[in-house]
Design a protein around this motif. Structure first.
Motif, PDB file in Angstrom:
ATOM      1  N   GLU A 270       0.829  -1.207   0.000  1.00  0.00           N
ATOM      2  CA  GLU A 270       0.000   0.000   0.000  1.00  0.00           C
ATOM      3  C   GLU A 270       0.862   1.255   0.000  1.00  0.00           C
ATOM      4  O   GLU A 270       0.567   2.208  -0.720  1.00  0.00           O
ATOM      5  N   GLU A 271       1.899   1.263   0.812  1.00  0.00           N
ATOM      6  CA  GLU A 271       2.817   2.392   0.884  1.00  0.00           C
ATOM      7  C   GLU A 271       4.250   1.885   0.823  1.00  0.00           C
ATOM      8  O   GLU A 271       4.507   0.696   1.031  1.00  0.00           O
ATOM      9  N   ARG A 272       5.122   2.787   0.589  1.00  0.00           N
ATOM     10  CA  ARG A 272       6.534   2.409   0.510  1.00  0.00           C
ATOM     11  C   ARG A 272       7.052   1.901   1.852  1.00  0.00           C
ATOM     12  O   ARG A 272       7.922   1.019   1.905  1.00  0.00           O
ATOM     13  N   GLU A 273       6.521   2.443   2.942  1.00  0.00           N
ATOM     14  CA  GLU A 273       6.983   2.061   4.271  1.00  0.00           C
ATOM     15  C   GLU A 273       6.184   0.893   4.859  1.00  0.00           C
ATOM     16  O   GLU A 273       6.377   0.539   6.042  1.00  0.00           O
ATOM     17  N   SER A 274       5.289   0.300   4.105  1.00  0.00           N
ATOM     18  CA  SER A 274       4.469  -0.804   4.635  1.00  0.00           C
ATOM     19  C   SER A 274       5.354  -1.987   5.002  1.00  0.00           C
ATOM     20  O   SER A 274       6.367  -2.271   4.333  1.00  0.00           O
ATOM     21  N   ARG A 275       4.984  -2.721   6.044  1.00  0.00           N
ATOM     22  CA  ARG A 275       5.792  -3.821   6.548  1.00  0.00           C
ATOM     23  C   ARG A 275       5.382  -5.151   5.939  1.00  0.00           C
ATOM     24  O   ARG A 275       6.135  -6.114   6.016  1.00  0.00           O
ATOM     25  N   GLU A 276       4.220  -5.223   5.345  1.00  0.00           N
ATOM     26  CA  GLU A 276       3.769  -6.452   4.708  1.00  0.00           C
ATOM     27  C   GLU A 276       3.154  -6.135   3.353  1.00  0.00           C
ATOM     28  O   GLU A 276       2.473  -5.115   3.193  1.00  0.00           O
ATOM     29  N   PRO A 277       3.391  -6.993   2.347  1.00  0.00           N
ATOM     30  CA  PRO A 277       2.774  -6.756   1.035  1.00  0.00           C
ATOM     31  C   PRO A 277       1.281  -7.082   1.067  1.00  0.00           C
ATOM     32  O   PRO A 277       0.820  -7.906   1.862  1.00  0.00           O
ATOM     33  N   VAL A 278       0.555  -6.398   0.190  1.00  0.00           N
ATOM     34  CA  VAL A 278      -0.875  -6.675   0.059  1.00  0.00           C
ATOM     35  C   VAL A 278      -1.169  -7.609  -1.105  1.00  0.00           C
ATOM     36  O   VAL A 278      -2.311  -8.066  -1.275  1.00  0.00           O
ATOM     37  N   GLY A 279      -0.169  -7.899  -1.895  1.00  0.00           N
ATOM     38  CA  GLY A 279      -0.381  -8.793  -3.026  1.00  0.00           C
ATOM     39  C   GLY A 279       0.940  -9.295  -3.585  1.00  0.00           C
ATOM     40  O   GLY A 279       2.028  -8.757  -3.307  1.00  0.00           O
TER      41      GLY A 279
END
Length: 270
Positions: free
Chosen positions: A59-68
């Protein structure tokens, strides 16, 4: 194909280097259930990370887990016609498989993504490895052929031609006659070849001493008794074959002087 979600999520966010990364807009289609089955299309801005043949998006560059996650095997990456500019699609070979339509921020970004995604699959890497193995095999064959072929070194011959002093010595010693080496047209040289001198020409005989003249002939100017008025022509020429011929020719003058001395001795006794 089943994937361990925790392992995949860790791989997506670990410190391993990414092959490509950047923001892309992903097309999302929503289905509205009414009489005409209308499809509403929208785009979501996501942070994409490519590692090997796995394409993660967050979702964002700093997200800790991928959404897909998109596994890039059995697919093709191609430009597509869409309302949005700089759009391309990831399409799979299986019938009915979902296609991913992505939009880059510009022409350069789109070309970079298409290039990176096209080279990410295992099938592409296998083709590259096969091509490299083929090139390596051809290079090894070429090297083996070069090692088997005889090497011809022209540097030594060029050096001899430029410096006659470095010419190889004759294989057999020159034939000696009366204790002296012979010279001339191939005499004493293997195969009859004339030895080159330092001037690049043929071998030359050593310098000859000046001819001696008797006192009588130098003072009076009359020919010396016993000596023929016309001396035979000097044998110092390319036809001179050996030292003995020169010795005999110059000995004629010595013989004549000795004969003159003997005659004077006889006249003195009378």
């Amino acid at each position: 194909m089943k994937l361990n979600e925790r392992s995949v999520a860790h791989y997506a966010t670990c410190d391993s280097p990414a092959d490509h990364a950047g923001f892309l807009r992903k097309r999302v289609e929503r289905h509205h259930h009414h009489a005409h089955h209308h499809h509403a299309t929208s785009y979501q801005r996501r942070w994409f990370v490519l590692k090997g043949n796995l394409l993660f998006y967050f979702e964002e560059r700093e997200s800790r887990e991928p959404v897909g996650l998109v596994v890039l095997e059995g697919c093709t990456v191609e430009l597509c016609e869409a309302a949005e500019e700089f759009a391309f699609a990831i399409r799979f070979d299986d019938a009915g498989a979902r296609a991913y339509v992505l939009v880059a921020d510009g022409q350069a970004a789109m070309e970079a993504w298409v290039k990176a995604l096209s080279r990410a699959s295992f099938d592409y890497m296998r083709l590259v490895v096969r091509e490299l193995e083929k090139q390596l095999e051809e290079a090894c064959k070429s090297l083996a052929a070069c090692c088997k072929s005889p090497r011809r070194s022209s540097s030594g011959r060029k050096r001899h031609l430029s410096n006659p002093a470095l010419l190889p010595l004759q294989e057999k010693p020159a034939v000696l006659e009366n204790g002296y080496s012979t010279w001339g047209s191939g005499s004493g040289v293997p195969g009859g070849a004339a030895c080159p001198d330092r001037d690049g020409g043929h071998a030359k005989p050593p310098p000859l001493p000046p001819r001696r003249r008797s006192a009588a002939s130098s003072t009076v100017g009359s020919p010396v008794p016993g000596i023929s008025p016309a001396m035979p022509e000097s044998p110092v020429s390319p036809e001179t074959a050996c030292f003995s011929k020169l010795h005999s020719w110059y000995g004629q003058e010595i013989v004549a002087l000795r004969r003159e001395w003997q005659e004077r001795q006889k006249m003195g006794h009378l």
